[in-house]
Structures are given as C-alpha cells and as structure tokens.
Design a protein around this motif. Structure first.
Motif, PDB file in Angstrom:
ATOM      1  N   LYS A  80       0.816  -1.210   0.000  1.00 10.75           N
ATOM      2  CA  LYS A  80       0.000   0.000   0.000  1.00 10.75           C
ATOM      3  C   LYS A  80       0.856   1.270   0.000  1.00 10.75           C
ATOM      4  CE  LYS A  80      -3.858   0.196   2.302  1.00 10.75           C
ATOM      5  NZ  LYS A  80      -4.886   0.302   3.352  1.00 10.75           N
ATOM      6  N   GLU A  81       1.947   1.255   0.764  1.00  9.12           N
ATOM      7  CA  GLU A  81       2.819   2.431   0.825  1.00  9.12           C
ATOM      8  C   GLU A  81       3.459   2.695  -0.545  1.00  9.12           C
ATOM      9  OE1 GLU A  81       6.837   3.941   3.117  1.00  9.12           O
ATOM     10  OE2 GLU A  81       5.559   2.459   4.114  1.00  9.12           O
ATOM     11  N   MET A  82       3.877   1.622  -1.219  1.00 10.89           N
ATOM     12  CA  MET A  82       4.471   1.770  -2.554  1.00 10.89           C
ATOM     13  C   MET A  82       3.441   2.336  -3.525  1.00 10.89           C
ATOM     14  SD  MET A  82       6.054  -1.103  -5.136  1.00 10.89           S
ATOM     15  CE  MET A  82       7.407  -1.548  -4.074  1.00 10.89           C
ATOM     16  N   ARG A  83       2.229   1.816  -3.476  1.00 18.00           N
ATOM     17  CA  ARG A  83       1.152   2.296  -4.341  1.00 18.00           C
ATOM     18  C   ARG A  83       0.881   3.773  -4.112  1.00 18.00           C
ATOM     19  NH1 ARG A  83      -3.805   3.955  -3.556  1.00 18.00           N
ATOM     20  NH2 ARG A  83      -5.377   3.684  -5.171  1.00 18.00           N
ATOM     21  N   ASN A  84       0.743   4.147  -2.858  1.00 20.84           N
ATOM     22  CA  ASN A  84       0.437   5.540  -2.533  1.00 20.84           C
ATOM     23  C   ASN A  84       1.554   6.482  -2.956  1.00 20.84           C
ATOM     24  OD1 ASN A  84      -1.993   4.693  -1.485  1.00 20.84           O
ATOM     25  ND2 ASN A  84      -1.302   4.724   0.634  1.00 20.84           N
ATOM     26  N   THR A  85       2.797   6.067  -2.761  1.00 18.48           N
ATOM     27  CA  THR A  85       3.936   6.883  -3.174  1.00 18.48           C
ATOM     28  C   THR A  85       3.953   7.031  -4.689  1.00 18.48           C
ATOM     29  OG1 THR A  85       5.224   6.177  -1.254  1.00 18.48           O
ATOM     30  CG2 THR A  85       6.451   7.089  -3.113  1.00 18.48           C
ATOM     31  N   PHE A  86       3.715   5.941  -5.401  1.00 20.27           N
ATOM     32  CA  PHE A  86       3.705   5.978  -6.865  1.00 20.27           C
ATOM     33  C   PHE A  86       2.619   6.921  -7.376  1.00 20.27           C
ATOM     34  CE2 PHE A  86       2.374   4.020 -10.980  1.00 20.27           C
ATOM     35  CZ  PHE A  86       3.521   4.339 -11.694  1.00 20.27           C
ATOM     36  N   ILE A  87       1.429   6.803  -6.843  1.00 19.47           N
ATOM     37  CA  ILE A  87       0.323   7.659  -7.264  1.00 19.47           C
ATOM     38  C   ILE A  87       0.632   9.122  -6.967  1.00 19.47           C
ATOM     39  CG2 ILE A  87      -2.086   8.272  -6.771  1.00 19.47           C
ATOM     40  CD1 ILE A  87      -2.639   5.249  -6.581  1.00 19.47           C
ATOM     41  N   GLU A  88       1.181   9.392  -5.805  1.00 17.63           N
ATOM     42  CA  GLU A  88       1.533  10.763  -5.435  1.00 17.63           C
ATOM     43  C   GLU A  88       2.579  11.342  -6.397  1.00 17.63           C
ATOM     44  OE1 GLU A  88       3.860  12.856  -1.783  1.00 17.63           O
ATOM     45  OE2 GLU A  88       2.228  11.489  -1.235  1.00 17.63           O
ATOM     46  N   LEU A  89       3.592  10.539  -6.719  1.00 24.84           N
ATOM     47  CA  LEU A  89       4.631  11.003  -7.647  1.00 24.84           C
ATOM     48  C   LEU A  89       4.063  11.231  -9.049  1.00 24.84           C
ATOM     49  CD1 LEU A  89       7.584   8.760  -6.472  1.00 24.84           C
ATOM     50  CD2 LEU A  89       7.413  11.258  -6.256  1.00 24.84           C
ATOM     51  N   CYS A  90       3.189  10.368  -9.482  1.00 26.36           N
ATOM     52  CA  CYS A  90       2.550  10.554 -10.788  1.00 26.36           C
ATOM     53  C   CYS A  90       1.764  11.865 -10.813  1.00 26.36           C
ATOM     54  CB  CYS A  90       1.611   9.390 -11.106  1.00 26.36           C
ATOM     55  SG  CYS A  90       2.444   7.846 -11.487  1.00 26.36           S
ATOM     56  N   GLU A  91       1.013  12.127  -9.769  1.00 26.91           N
ATOM     57  CA  GLU A  91       0.236  13.360  -9.696  1.00 26.91           C
ATOM     58  C   GLU A  91       1.142  14.590  -9.697  1.00 26.91           C
ATOM     59  OE1 GLU A  91      -2.202  12.752  -6.240  1.00 26.91           O
ATOM     60  OE2 GLU A  91      -3.645  11.533  -7.356  1.00 26.91           O
ATOM     61  N   GLN A  92       2.281  14.503  -9.017  1.00 29.83           N
ATOM     62  CA  GLN A  92       3.230  15.613  -9.001  1.00 29.83           C
ATOM     63  C   GLN A  92       3.777  15.890 -10.402  1.00 29.83           C
ATOM     64  OE1 GLN A  92       6.293  14.825  -6.101  1.00 29.83           O
ATOM     65  NE2 GLN A  92       4.836  14.751  -4.408  1.00 29.83           N
ATOM     66  N   GLN A  93       3.827  14.862 -11.238  1.00 27.88           N
ATOM     67  CA  GLN A  93       4.320  14.989 -12.602  1.00 27.88           C
ATOM     68  C   GLN A  93       3.175  15.229 -13.594  1.00 27.88           C
ATOM     69  OE1 GLN A  93       7.655  14.996 -13.336  1.00 27.88           O
ATOM     70  NE2 GLN A  93       7.851  14.955 -11.106  1.00 27.88           N
ATOM     71  N   ASP A  94       1.996  15.557 -13.073  1.00 23.02           N
ATOM     72  CA  ASP A  94       0.807  15.794 -13.891  1.00 23.02           C
ATOM     73  C   ASP A  94       0.507  14.583 -14.781  1.00 23.02           C
ATOM     74  OD1 ASP A  94      -1.398  17.307 -14.630  1.00 23.02           O
ATOM     75  OD2 ASP A  94      -0.366  18.194 -16.344  1.00 23.02           O
ATOM     76  N   SER A  95       0.556  13.410 -14.175  1.00 22.67           N
ATOM     77  CA  SER A  95       0.306  12.163 -14.876  1.00 22.67           C
ATOM     78  C   SER A  95      -0.582  11.289 -14.001  1.00 22.67           C
ATOM     79  CB  SER A  95       1.642  11.459 -15.179  1.00 22.67           C
ATOM     80  OG  SER A  95       1.439  10.352 -16.025  1.00 22.67           O
ATOM     81  N   ASN A  96      -0.727  10.030 -14.383  1.00 24.20           N
ATOM     82  CA  ASN A  96      -1.469   9.096 -13.542  1.00 24.20           C
ATOM     83  C   ASN A  96      -0.822   7.722 -13.647  1.00 24.20           C
ATOM     84  OD1 ASN A  96      -2.859   7.483 -15.679  1.00 24.20           O
ATOM     85  ND2 ASN A  96      -3.785   9.475 -16.124  1.00 24.20           N
ATOM     86  N   ALA A  97      -1.152   6.864 -12.708  1.00 26.81           N
ATOM     87  CA  ALA A  97      -0.511   5.551 -12.611  1.00 26.81           C
ATOM     88  C   ALA A  97      -0.739   4.716 -13.868  1.00 26.81           C
ATOM     89  CB  ALA A  97      -1.025   4.812 -11.378  1.00 26.81           C
ATOM     90  N   ALA A  98      -1.946   4.698 -14.382  1.00 33.44           N
ATOM     91  CA  ALA A  98      -2.248   3.878 -15.558  1.00 33.44           C
ATOM     92  C   ALA A  98      -1.404   4.312 -16.755  1.00 33.44           C
ATOM     93  CB  ALA A  98      -3.738   3.968 -15.893  1.00 33.44           C
ATOM     94  N   LYS A  99      -1.317   5.599 -16.977  1.00 33.40           N
ATOM     95  CA  LYS A  99      -0.527   6.114 -18.105  1.00 33.40           C
ATOM     96  C   LYS A  99       0.938   5.718 -17.969  1.00 33.40           C
ATOM     97  CE  LYS A  99       0.779  10.425 -20.341  1.00 33.40           C
ATOM     98  NZ  LYS A  99       0.636  11.879 -20.318  1.00 33.40           N
ATOM     99  N   GLU A 100       1.500   5.867 -16.775  1.00 36.32           N
ATOM    100  CA  GLU A 100       2.908   5.544 -16.553  1.00 36.32           C
ATOM    101  C   GLU A 100       3.167   4.050 -16.680  1.00 36.32           C
ATOM    102  OE1 GLU A 100       5.218   7.781 -16.528  1.00 36.32           O
ATOM    103  OE2 GLU A 100       3.720   9.360 -16.575  1.00 36.32           O
ATOM    104  N   LEU A 101       2.251   3.228 -16.194  1.00 37.49           N
ATOM    105  CA  LEU A 101       2.425   1.782 -16.314  1.00 37.49           C
ATOM    106  C   LEU A 101       2.305   1.323 -17.766  1.00 37.49           C
ATOM    107  CD1 LEU A 101       0.568   0.638 -13.096  1.00 37.49           C
ATOM    108  CD2 LEU A 101       3.021   0.520 -13.555  1.00 37.49           C
ATOM    109  N   ARG A 102       1.358   1.902 -18.519  1.00 43.98           N
ATOM    110  CA  ARG A 102       1.260   1.564 -19.946  1.00 43.98           C
ATOM    111  C   ARG A 102       2.541   1.941 -20.676  1.00 43.98           C
ATOM    112  NH1 ARG A 102      -4.195   3.199 -19.284  1.00 43.98           N
ATOM    113  NH2 ARG A 102      -3.669   5.309 -19.919  1.00 43.98           N
TER     114      ARG A 102
END
Length: 58
Positions: free
Chosen positions: A21-43
């Motif tokens: 959960k901590e890894m997920r939350n950190t990843f999502i937060e970093l994606c948002e800081q980069q004006d992106s989202n998790a799905a886009k970055e994973l694709r």
C-alpha cells in the motif's frame, strides 16, 4: 489535435497486480506531481519493456 492516422487503441484488458500500500500511494503521489497518472505511466513502462525485449529473428 491528434492525427487521423494515429488512432488511440481501445483499452479492453486489465492487469491486476498486488503491491504494498505504501508503494502504491507513493507511486500515485509522484505521478500526480508529474501531472500524470498511474495507468498512463504503467502503460508507458510496459510498451518500453516490450520494445526493449522483443527480438525479431530473421
């Protein structure tokens, strides 16, 4: 405006993964800081991985 030649492919499949959960939350937060989202970055990661590891033998 996107080119007519470059249509977006329909996303019709899911990939379910389990992560901490901590890894997920950190990843999502970093994606948002980069004006992106998790799905886009994973694709993007998956597409790069496929390109790097696909070998055509001829």
């Amino acid at each position: 405006m996107p080119s007519k030649d470059k249509k977006k492919k329909k996303k019709d499949s899911q990939l379910l993964i389990r992560i901490d959960k901590e890894m997920r939350n950190t990843f999502i937060e970093l994606c948002e800081q980069q004006d992106s989202n998790a799905a886009k970055e994973l694709r993007s990661f998956i597409q790069s991985y496929i390109e790097q590891h696909s070998h055509t033998e001829g």
